[in-house]
Motif scaffolding. Sequence first.
Motif, mmCIF file in Angstrom:
data_model
loop_
_atom_site.group_PDB
_atom_site.id
_atom_site.type_symbol
_atom_site.label_atom_id
_atom_site.label_comp_id
_atom_site.label_asym_id
_atom_site.label_seq_id
_atom_site.Cartn_x
_atom_site.Cartn_y
_atom_site.Cartn_z
ATOM 1 N N ARG A 8 44.912 33.063 28.234
ATOM 2 C CA ARG A 8 43.850 34.055 28.434
ATOM 3 C C ARG A 8 42.902 33.615 29.564
ATOM 4 O O ARG A 8 42.492 34.437 30.399
ATOM 5 N N GLU A 9 42.558 32.318 29.602
ATOM 6 C CA GLU A 9 41.681 31.813 30.658
ATOM 7 C C GLU A 9 42.326 31.950 32.030
ATOM 8 O O GLU A 9 41.675 32.350 33.005
ATOM 9 N N ALA A 10 43.639 31.625 32.096
ATOM 10 C CA ALA A 10 44.347 31.771 33.368
ATOM 11 C C ALA A 10 44.398 33.229 33.808
ATOM 12 O O ALA A 10 44.271 33.539 35.006
ATOM 13 N N ASP A 11 44.547 34.144 32.833
ATOM 14 C CA ASP A 11 44.575 35.571 33.173
ATOM 15 C C ASP A 11 43.214 36.046 33.684
ATOM 16 O O ASP A 11 43.143 36.829 34.648
ATOM 17 N N GLU A 12 42.130 35.577 33.046
ATOM 18 C CA GLU A 12 40.786 35.966 33.506
ATOM 19 C C GLU A 12 40.531 35.485 34.936
ATOM 20 O O GLU A 12 39.957 36.213 35.769
ATOM 21 N N LYS A 13 40.958 34.256 35.228
ATOM 22 C CA LYS A 13 40.783 33.748 36.588
ATOM 23 C C LYS A 13 41.600 34.551 37.585
ATOM 24 O O LYS A 13 41.133 34.851 38.693
ATOM 25 N N HIS A 61 39.941 37.897 38.129
ATOM 26 C CA HIS A 61 38.760 37.731 38.956
ATOM 27 C C HIS A 61 39.150 37.550 40.422
ATOM 28 O O HIS A 61 38.523 38.154 41.330
ATOM 29 N N PRO A 115 44.452 30.385 24.184
ATOM 30 C CA PRO A 115 43.252 30.402 25.037
ATOM 31 C C PRO A 115 43.532 30.002 26.482
ATOM 32 O O PRO A 115 42.890 30.509 27.394
ATOM 33 N N ASN A 116 44.487 29.095 26.715
ATOM 34 C CA ASN A 116 44.773 28.686 28.091
ATOM 35 C C ASN A 116 45.393 29.809 28.907
ATOM 36 O O ASN A 116 45.101 29.984 30.095
#
Length: 637
Positions: A421-426, A429, A418-419
Amino acid sequence: MTRLSPTGLIKQNKLLEKNKVKYDAKFTSSEVKVMPTGKGKPDKFQMDLFQMDVEAETDRLYLCEKLLEQQEILQARTAIKFNESKQNASVVAPKKGPKASPSKTQAVELDKSGLAAEDEDKVIVSNYICDFGHMVVGSSKRRTFRMTNCGKNNLGFTFDTRILQQIGIAIDPNKPPKVFPPNTSMQFTVLFSTRKNARHGKVRHVVPIHLSYGPSYNIEFVANMTIPELSMSTDSVEFNKVCVGTRKIIRVRFENKKEVPCDWWYYFKPDVAGVSAKEGEKFSVSPTSGYLLPGQKQTVDVIFTPTHEKLITQKLQFKCKENNKIFALNVKGHGVNYALDIVESSIEMGPVLPYDKSAVKTIEIKNPMPFPIEVYSSDFDKQFVEEEEILKRFEPLNNEKGDVIFERLRKAGQEFWPNIREADEKKRHYDSLVAQVKALQDRLDKEFVVPPPEEGKDPEPLPDDKQELKSKLEADKADIEAKIAEIDAEKTVSKKTITKVKKRDRLSVILFGPEKCGKSTIAYFLSEEQQRGVVNLSELLSWCEKNSTPSYPEVAKYLLDRDEECKVQEELEKKKKKKKDEVDEFDPKIYKHLPKDMLVKLIAERTSYEDCNAGIIFDNLASENWPNENAIVDAIC
């Protein structure tokens, strides 16, 4: 420092029990002047004077007893000789015949009296011990002791230099004064230098002190010779099978069972370790160094990270300071690839009718691994393709250094990290915002270009609808740029601003401890948990220079002036002719020391910053800008 030997204490206690030692104040008027005065309990100086006077009286009475014993022995010997001559006179013997021999009892008594006569000059009044404690073989150690003339007459004494040279002890000053007046003291510094091939264990060297026209005293120099060693909970570690692309950690406990500190570090040399330099290091340790006090233990992680399928053995080597021995830890691991067995290597679909929507063929696969695995198709699995794209965009894996990241092992059926994936989403964006700004700028540059005016005429303004659209696009661009600036600001800010606590409610911490014992690690964890700011005092001056604090120019000027003074003094010391026994008192280090008022100002300016709002943790107290840790603690408090 010296202390009375156990035998001397027993002797003193026996005489005290017999009421033979009576303490009377025998200090002269000059001594009374230097003695501190005050009410209440006597201080240490007065207690030392009392103890010395008691010991002197004990030694005097002991010497008197010895002399009386020797006098009795001499009287007995004289009586035996008188009786022997009387008996010989009453016996008629030939002139040249053998002399009459005494009886057996008389012979024994004569033997004893002869031995006593031999020991007459070897009276040792008292023994004192100078204990060096635990010493590393091949090192040197200093101790000091003080000698005081408690009598009423001048004394003269010498050390046996021949014995001192043999045992490797140097006493400074090496030549005591010829006349040692009463009620005076003299301090001596002892340097004990040991050899590298010295035997281990307790050593004891007795050095006599010969008094002129008086008895002798002994000083016993004792030490425990040892070397630092590293003890491990095991000498071999077996990792068994570890999949390529993963790592396995086994913890080993290190312990210092010796009496001296152990400063150890990991030493990797490819040829000795059993691996080639081209193959690289598959095993590693964390931490790679440490400092263990006597009896202290430390847990060390041994890590195996295989890069290909192979059985690997290696010898991990560790060294200790002041010990040439290499402490080895044998490790063994087998790198294996994830495997999948397909029973049929090829599939033949057979004839299929033209209008059939699908053709199905069943195959059998087996998992040869000792743990569950997840199977997917790299051609048809969309989730696999998506996750691979995320990893390709992940910055730590795609920078120039090509860093390796370690995440918790993803088990079969578990979701993507999840970390990451979250870094990739940021990141996506952020990239989309940058792309929007670029698109808006390109549109403004292309669609709202004003044609060049004719010569002598003003440029024509844009139509109202285009001007309104341009203003809207510029406002959108400004909003997006503000969002980008906020994201950039979040990246640079490492900590949130801490709410200020009143000075009276703040609690600060000063960390003491030997070198490399983990003070900075403790400071970091306390700072994370309690939100206190860490002030590294060894970098106090450089921090004030970097942040241009108000008092730094004054401090810099002071150090510059002191540096010039040091150079002038150094030149004078070079020109000055020194005597052989003269000690060099010039020390350039003191010219770098700052006065207390400047240190107080620097500390106040450093602790006024926002990171110290909730309190301070002072770390690394040693620096060249103050003499010792007590000086900086005094400035802090």
